[in-house]
Design an enzyme around this catalytic site. Structure first.
Site, PDB file in Angstrom:
ATOM      1  N   HIS A 105      18.064  43.156  47.989  1.00 33.72           N
ATOM      2  CA  HIS A 105      18.726  43.944  49.040  1.00 33.72           C
ATOM      3  C   HIS A 105      18.872  45.400  48.584  1.00 33.72           C
ATOM      4  CE1 HIS A 105      20.869  39.933  50.191  1.00 33.72           C
ATOM      5  NE2 HIS A 105      19.951  40.167  51.120  1.00 33.72           N
TER       6      HIS A 105
ATOM      7  N   SER B 286      20.093  35.189  48.401  1.00 35.20           N
ATOM      8  CA  SER B 286      21.524  35.011  48.089  1.00 35.20           C
ATOM      9  C   SER B 286      21.825  33.548  47.799  1.00 35.20           C
ATOM     10  CB  SER B 286      22.387  35.474  49.268  1.00 35.20           C
ATOM     11  OG  SER B 286      22.193  36.839  49.516  1.00 35.20           O
TER      12      SER B 286
END
Ligand code: PNS
Length: 159
Positions: free
Chosen positions: A17, A127
């Site tokens: 990210h 994640s």
């Protein structure tokens, strides 16, 4: 490019990210990182905690703003007059992302989505992988920014 929004769950933010945020910030006047508030999911971190770890990871980037949002992404993108940015790691991402981009276009004509190819070194990373590794006591320090790593370790140890 004027304004862009990079939406996501960021539970937690990963180095993938951060890479995408940096690369997008470099080609936009302003980048909004939008953390989804989803009442139907039970994330590891509250939205305030996710904002806190993202803000720390992007503190050196002057044109990046971190917000939470509820409801439809298309509404937010229209309200902000921003292009939506999403990262693509693989064909699976593409299959998931394309209908969403098309759906947003139908909901709000004029809301465009731009896909950015994930950096090869982070193409494996998600994640959920970080949460799983942490849950087994594995080392996540190479996968997420420093503050996020500490917060994940603290949360995992306390559960
Ligand atoms: O990081 P994620 O979980 O892959 O992000 C998904 C996200 C937040 C981009 C997506 O779920 C989203 O846009 N949610 C907001 C609700 C919405 O607009 N849904 C309709 C899409 S056509």
């Amino acid at each position: 490019m004027k304004k862009a929004i990079y939406p996501g769950t960021f539970d937690p933010i990963t180095n993938g990210h951060v890479d995408l945020i940096k690369r997008t910030a470099a080609i936009t006047d302003e980048l909004i990182v939008g953390v989804l508030v989803n009442k139907n999911k039970k994330p590891m971190f509250t939205e305030d905690e996710r904002v806190e770890m993202i803000k720390d990871a992007v503190k050196d980037l002057e044109n990046v703003r971190v917000i939470t949002f509820e409801g439809l992404l298309a509404d937010l993108a229209k309200q902000e007059d921003a292009v939506v940015i999403r990262g693509l790691r693989n064909a699976g991402d593409f299959e998931y992302e394309l209908p969403m981009a098309q759906g947003n276009c139908v909901l709000e004509p004029g809301v465009e989505t731009l896909f950015i190819a994930a950096a090869p070194e982070w193409a494996f990373l998600s994640s959920s992988m970080v949460r799983e590794i942490a849950s087994f006591g594995g080392d996540i320090s190479k996968l997420v920014p420093e503050k996020a790593a500490q917060m994940v370790k603290d949360r995992t140890n306390n559960c």
